[in-house]
Write a protein that holds these residues in place. Sequence first.
Motif, PDB file in Angstrom:
ATOM      1  N   ARG A 107       0.834  -1.207   0.000  1.00  0.00           N
ATOM      2  CA  ARG A 107       0.000   0.000   0.000  1.00  0.00           C
ATOM      3  C   ARG A 107       0.869   1.258   0.000  1.00  0.00           C
ATOM      4  NH1 ARG A 107      -5.118  -1.109   4.056  1.00  0.00           N
ATOM      5  NH2 ARG A 107      -6.051  -2.735   2.755  1.00  0.00           N
ATOM      6  N   ILE A 108       1.953   1.206   0.744  1.00  0.00           N
ATOM      7  CA  ILE A 108       2.847   2.360   0.831  1.00  0.00           C
ATOM      8  C   ILE A 108       3.601   2.551  -0.485  1.00  0.00           C
ATOM      9  CG2 ILE A 108       4.952   3.179   1.992  1.00  0.00           C
ATOM     10  CD1 ILE A 108       3.703   1.895   4.581  1.00  0.00           C
ATOM     11  N   ARG A 111       1.756   4.144  -3.519  1.00  0.00           N
ATOM     12  CA  ARG A 111       1.564   5.590  -3.487  1.00  0.00           C
ATOM     13  C   ARG A 111       2.828   6.358  -3.867  1.00  0.00           C
ATOM     14  NH1 ARG A 111      -1.974   3.065  -0.895  1.00  0.00           N
ATOM     15  NH2 ARG A 111      -4.058   3.849  -0.565  1.00  0.00           N
ATOM     16  N   MET A 113       5.531   6.854  -2.359  1.00  0.00           N
ATOM     17  CA  MET A 113       5.959   7.706  -1.260  1.00  0.00           C
ATOM     18  C   MET A 113       7.478   7.647  -1.098  1.00  0.00           C
ATOM     19  SD  MET A 113       2.896   6.596   1.360  1.00  0.00           S
ATOM     20  CE  MET A 113       3.593   7.466   2.755  1.00  0.00           C
ATOM     21  N   TYR A 138      -0.469   3.819   9.538  1.00  0.00           N
ATOM     22  CA  TYR A 138       0.612   2.969   9.048  1.00  0.00           C
ATOM     23  C   TYR A 138       1.950   3.384   9.636  1.00  0.00           C
ATOM     24  CZ  TYR A 138      -2.889   2.029   5.455  1.00  0.00           C
ATOM     25  OH  TYR A 138      -4.045   1.686   4.801  1.00  0.00           O
ATOM     26  N   ALA A 140       6.030   2.862   8.417  1.00  0.00           N
ATOM     27  CA  ALA A 140       6.940   2.383   7.377  1.00  0.00           C
ATOM     28  C   ALA A 140       8.357   2.427   7.928  1.00  0.00           C
ATOM     29  CB  ALA A 140       6.837   3.248   6.131  1.00  0.00           C
ATOM     30  N   TYR A 151       2.211   7.228   9.680  1.00  0.00           N
ATOM     31  CA  TYR A 151       1.300   7.937   8.783  1.00  0.00           C
ATOM     32  C   TYR A 151      -0.132   7.695   9.241  1.00  0.00           C
ATOM     33  CZ  TYR A 151       5.402   8.032   5.763  1.00  0.00           C
ATOM     34  OH  TYR A 151       6.663   8.224   5.268  1.00  0.00           O
ATOM     35  N   ASP A 152      -0.997   8.685   9.029  1.00  0.00           N
ATOM     36  CA  ASP A 152      -2.404   8.502   9.362  1.00  0.00           C
ATOM     37  C   ASP A 152      -3.062   7.646   8.263  1.00  0.00           C
ATOM     38  OD1 ASP A 152      -3.085  10.181   7.189  1.00  0.00           O
ATOM     39  OD2 ASP A 152      -3.514  11.892   8.476  1.00  0.00           O
ATOM     40  N   GLU A 154      -4.829   8.356   5.850  1.00  0.00           N
ATOM     41  CA  GLU A 154      -4.752   8.996   4.517  1.00  0.00           C
ATOM     42  C   GLU A 154      -3.307   9.145   4.050  1.00  0.00           C
ATOM     43  OE1 GLU A 154      -6.857  10.458   7.030  1.00  0.00           O
ATOM     44  OE2 GLU A 154      -8.388   9.132   6.193  1.00  0.00           O
ATOM     45  N   PHE A 155      -2.375   8.546   4.767  1.00  0.00           N
ATOM     46  CA  PHE A 155      -0.947   8.551   4.435  1.00  0.00           C
ATOM     47  C   PHE A 155      -0.289   9.912   4.617  1.00  0.00           C
ATOM     48  CE2 PHE A 155      -2.651   4.837   2.356  1.00  0.00           C
ATOM     49  CZ  PHE A 155      -1.746   3.863   2.729  1.00  0.00           C
ATOM     50  N   ASN A 156      -0.777  10.703   5.527  1.00  0.00           N
ATOM     51  CA  ASN A 156      -0.108  11.948   5.900  1.00  0.00           C
ATOM     52  C   ASN A 156       0.860  11.634   7.035  1.00  0.00           C
ATOM     53  OD1 ASN A 156      -1.719  13.752   4.211  1.00  0.00           O
ATOM     54  ND2 ASN A 156      -3.390  13.187   5.583  1.00  0.00           N
TER      55      ASN A 156
END
Length: 161
Positions: A107-108, A111, A113, A138, A140, A151-152, A154-156
């Motif tokens: 998932r990471i 994106r 990232m 999450y 990482a 990360y929240d 929403e990946f912030n």
Amino acid sequence: MVMAESPKNYEQWLALSDADKKEIHFNVWNVYKREGIGFAYAAAGRLAAQSPYRVFDLKIGTYHGGEYLLEIEIHPDDILIAPDWFEEKSDGFRVVYQAASHLVWERIVERAMKCPSCQKPYQDDGEGTAGMGKDGGYVANCPNCHSAHWYDPEFNLTESL
């Protein structure tokens, strides 16, 4: 009080009372020497076979004080509805549900990232690891600089460790 003795097979284990299972687990077996581990694996296998969650792997952990834990890796979507750590017991062993790390890492990576510490992209090279919390957030672990970042959902970025 007469100390219980270790059962010879899993059927005998299942027939024991909860009190006898606890007595054997904590006072007869030395889990640091892996005594009785076959019973924990049998319990984990039974739990995985009848689980309502998508199970990807299972292992037996050793918790502080010499206790076997059934560590069940499930799909990241299922972690949000699975019981919290230690809420569930199965055949006399406490259960820990964890999101399958490789699926969280995917998932990471999807994106595109970058690691906030070293600015290198998280890549699907088999080196990175990730986790997921009960809140849907999450973590990482960068394989390049070995930093960890939360990360929240929403990946912030919320925190760097």
